[in-house]
Design a protein around this motif. Structure first.
Motif, PDB file in Angstrom:
ATOM      1  N   TRP A 247       0.836  -1.205   0.000  1.00  0.00           N
ATOM      2  CA  TRP A 247       0.000   0.000   0.000  1.00  0.00           C
ATOM      3  C   TRP A 247       0.873   1.259   0.000  1.00  0.00           C
ATOM      4  CZ3 TRP A 247      -0.378   3.770   3.890  1.00  0.00           C
ATOM      5  CH2 TRP A 247      -1.379   4.738   3.683  1.00  0.00           C
ATOM      6  N   LYS A 248       1.901   1.255   0.833  1.00  0.00           N
ATOM      7  CA  LYS A 248       2.789   2.407   0.913  1.00  0.00           C
ATOM      8  C   LYS A 248       3.528   2.647  -0.403  1.00  0.00           C
ATOM      9  CE  LYS A 248       3.688   2.297   5.907  1.00  0.00           C
ATOM     10  NZ  LYS A 248       4.707   2.107   6.971  1.00  0.00           N
ATOM     11  N   GLU A 251      -0.373   4.285  -4.328  1.00  0.00           N
ATOM     12  CA  GLU A 251      -0.912   5.638  -4.167  1.00  0.00           C
ATOM     13  C   GLU A 251      -0.936   6.070  -2.705  1.00  0.00           C
ATOM     14  OE1 GLU A 251      -4.741   5.657  -5.957  1.00  0.00           O
ATOM     15  OE2 GLU A 251      -3.992   5.260  -7.985  1.00  0.00           O
ATOM     16  N   ALA A 252      -1.032   5.086  -1.799  1.00  0.00           N
ATOM     17  CA  ALA A 252      -1.030   5.355  -0.359  1.00  0.00           C
ATOM     18  C   ALA A 252      -2.131   6.334   0.045  1.00  0.00           C
ATOM     19  CB  ALA A 252       0.338   5.853   0.103  1.00  0.00           C
ATOM     20  N   THR A 253      -3.342   6.118  -0.464  1.00  0.00           N
ATOM     21  CA  THR A 253      -4.504   6.938  -0.120  1.00  0.00           C
ATOM     22  C   THR A 253      -5.520   6.075   0.630  1.00  0.00           C
ATOM     23  OG1 THR A 253      -5.671   6.408  -2.171  1.00  0.00           O
ATOM     24  CG2 THR A 253      -4.192   8.329  -2.193  1.00  0.00           C
ATOM     25  N   GLU A 254      -6.493   6.732   1.218  1.00  0.00           N
ATOM     26  CA  GLU A 254      -7.558   5.973   1.879  1.00  0.00           C
ATOM     27  C   GLU A 254      -8.307   5.109   0.866  1.00  0.00           C
ATOM     28  OE1 GLU A 254     -11.708   6.579   4.446  1.00  0.00           O
ATOM     29  OE2 GLU A 254     -10.391   8.309   4.105  1.00  0.00           O
ATOM     30  N   GLU A 255      -8.518   5.643  -0.327  1.00  0.00           N
ATOM     31  CA  GLU A 255      -9.226   4.890  -1.361  1.00  0.00           C
ATOM     32  C   GLU A 255      -8.454   3.635  -1.762  1.00  0.00           C
ATOM     33  OE1 GLU A 255      -8.665   8.148  -1.387  1.00  0.00           O
ATOM     34  OE2 GLU A 255     -10.737   8.814  -1.021  1.00  0.00           O
ATOM     35  N   SER A 256      -7.129   3.748  -1.888  1.00  0.00           N
ATOM     36  CA  SER A 256      -6.343   2.574  -2.279  1.00  0.00           C
ATOM     37  C   SER A 256      -6.293   1.558  -1.138  1.00  0.00           C
ATOM     38  CB  SER A 256      -4.926   2.988  -2.698  1.00  0.00           C
ATOM     39  OG  SER A 256      -4.199   3.554  -1.614  1.00  0.00           O
ATOM     40  N   GLY A 301      -4.895   9.241   8.711  1.00  0.00           N
ATOM     41  CA  GLY A 301      -3.871   8.769   7.784  1.00  0.00           C
ATOM     42  C   GLY A 301      -2.840   7.869   8.411  1.00  0.00           C
ATOM     43  N   THR A 303      -1.113   4.625   9.931  1.00  0.00           N
ATOM     44  CA  THR A 303      -1.247   3.199   9.648  1.00  0.00           C
ATOM     45  C   THR A 303      -0.430   2.408  10.663  1.00  0.00           C
ATOM     46  OG1 THR A 303       0.609   3.283   8.097  1.00  0.00           O
ATOM     47  CG2 THR A 303      -1.619   3.528   7.173  1.00  0.00           C
ATOM     48  N   TYR A 316      -5.706   1.518   9.274  1.00  0.00           N
ATOM     49  CA  TYR A 316      -5.679   2.858   8.667  1.00  0.00           C
ATOM     50  C   TYR A 316      -6.646   3.724   9.457  1.00  0.00           C
ATOM     51  CZ  TYR A 316      -5.993   6.709   5.342  1.00  0.00           C
ATOM     52  OH  TYR A 316      -5.943   7.949   4.759  1.00  0.00           O
TER      53      TYR A 316
END
Length: 361
Positions: A247-248, A251-256, A301, A303, A316
């Motif tokens: 994940w990191k 895109e490292a977004t909440e959506e991803s 944000g 994690t 998250y």
């Protein structure tokens, strides 16, 4: 049974499990309730009646058989000392009609209209019924509808019923959203009902609720006593770390993160909504999960990886909300105000129903 009514008594309702021959135009057109000049006839009553039953059955699911004998007619068994199940659902149907009609009349007066999205949902009902019928191996959406609501049900009437329900619901949402209370009013309401909240373990603790997403990785192999093996725990931890690292690296977004949770989480309670848990209050989750969520340094944000008895959680942190007690009190105040508003509304709008409502089955 044949339709019958004793002289001087209210005409009995025909059953919507009756034969088509019994459901004549005269019977279907008979008015059984009214509200503010809007009338409910037997043709539309079947939608309200069966909606009451289906909602009740869905709410209790596998426990339904503990409450009623599903092999018997609803008029053959009591729901209370004074009513059969059939009478209870008829009463609920009339109440539902009065409430929905009152809300729609008020929406009319306010010039409230459904959104384009809601209207599109209504426009798609016929197509949706056909798809559902095909899934169950039935010949058409109309056949499915009539199997659910009676042999005289039509798609046009069902759409009208659905529209009244949806519009009433949306207008109610608007009313609730417009209700505002100050922090002082919320605090005073809690204090006035402190004993009740104490009995329900709602403490006046100014610690915010939180929203989080997580990906649960459950160890696979177990020992003979049912515990997970050390190797399984190590593998689960490694997989959790790999998921977080991937994940990191993206895109490292909440959506991803939500997309990753949908693909990998083994938590049945959140594996289809991006691993989301909203309005989590202190003490709701297992200790380690709870401690991570309510760390005073926690920021949106953030994690991390948390171990619990269930496995490893890739975490998250979404953000915080009002304290649990404030949300509970605000909801209670909103419901109280709405109940008073609704009671006055129905009182001001003439609402009647035929007394002694009965079904013939």
């Amino acid at each position: 049974e044949e339709e019958a009514a004793a002289e001087g008594e209210t005409q009995e309702f025909v059953s919507y499990t009756a034969t088509e021959d019994q459901l004549t135009d005269e019977v279907l057109a008979r008015v059984v309730a009214s509200c503010g000049g809007k009338e409910l006839d037997n043709r539309m009553l079947d939608f309200y009646y069966w909606q009451q039953y289906y909602t009740f059955a869905n709410n209790y699911g596998a426990y339904l058989s503990y409450l009623m004998d599903t092999s018997k007619g609803l008029d053959e068994q009591a729901s209370s000392d004074t009513e059969t199940w059939q009478q209870a659902f008829l009463t609920g149907a009339a109440d539902m009609f009065h409430s929905i009609t009152a809300l729609n009349l008020e929406a009319d007066a306010a010039g409230f209209e459904l959104s384009e999205e809601d209207q599109a949902q209504l426009d798609a009902i016929a197509q949706s019924l056909d798809a559902t019928a095909d899934y169950y191996g039935m010949e058409s959406g109309l056949a499915y509808l009539q199997a659910s609501f009676g042999p005289k049900a039509t798609v046009e009437d069902y759409v009208a019923f659905a529209r009244d329900n949806l519009r009433a619901s949306r207008y109610l949402e608007k009313l609730m959203d417009e209700m505002e209370f100050t922090d002082a009013e919320i605090s005073d309401y809690y204090d006035q009902n402190a004993d009740t909240y104490a009995e329900n373990r709602v403490e006046k603790i100014d610690k915010p609720m939180v929203s989080v997403r997580h990906i649960l990785v459950i160890p696979t192999e177990q020992n003979e006593d049912g515990t997970y093996t050390d190797e399984a725990w190590a593998e689960a931890e490694q997989k959790a770390q790999e998921l977080l690292d991937s994940w990191k690296a993206g895109e490292a977004t909440e959506e991803s993160f939500a997309a990753l949770a949908n693909e990998n989480s083994e938590d049945p309670g959140s594996s289809t909504n991006g691993g989301l848990y909203e309005d989590v209050y202190p003490g709701q989750m297992v200790d380690s999960f709870d401690a991570w969520c309510f760390d005073e340094a926690r920021q949106p944000g953030d994690t991390g990886i948390v171990e619990s008895t269930y496995g490893y959680h890739v975490m998250y942190f979404v953000g915080t909300d009002d304290p649990y007690w404030m949300v509970q009190v605000r909801n209670a105040m909103m419901n109280k105000d709405y109940s008073e508003w609704s009671a006055n509304l129905v009182k001001d709008i003439t609402a009647t129903e035929a007394s002694g409502m009965k079904y013939l089955v």
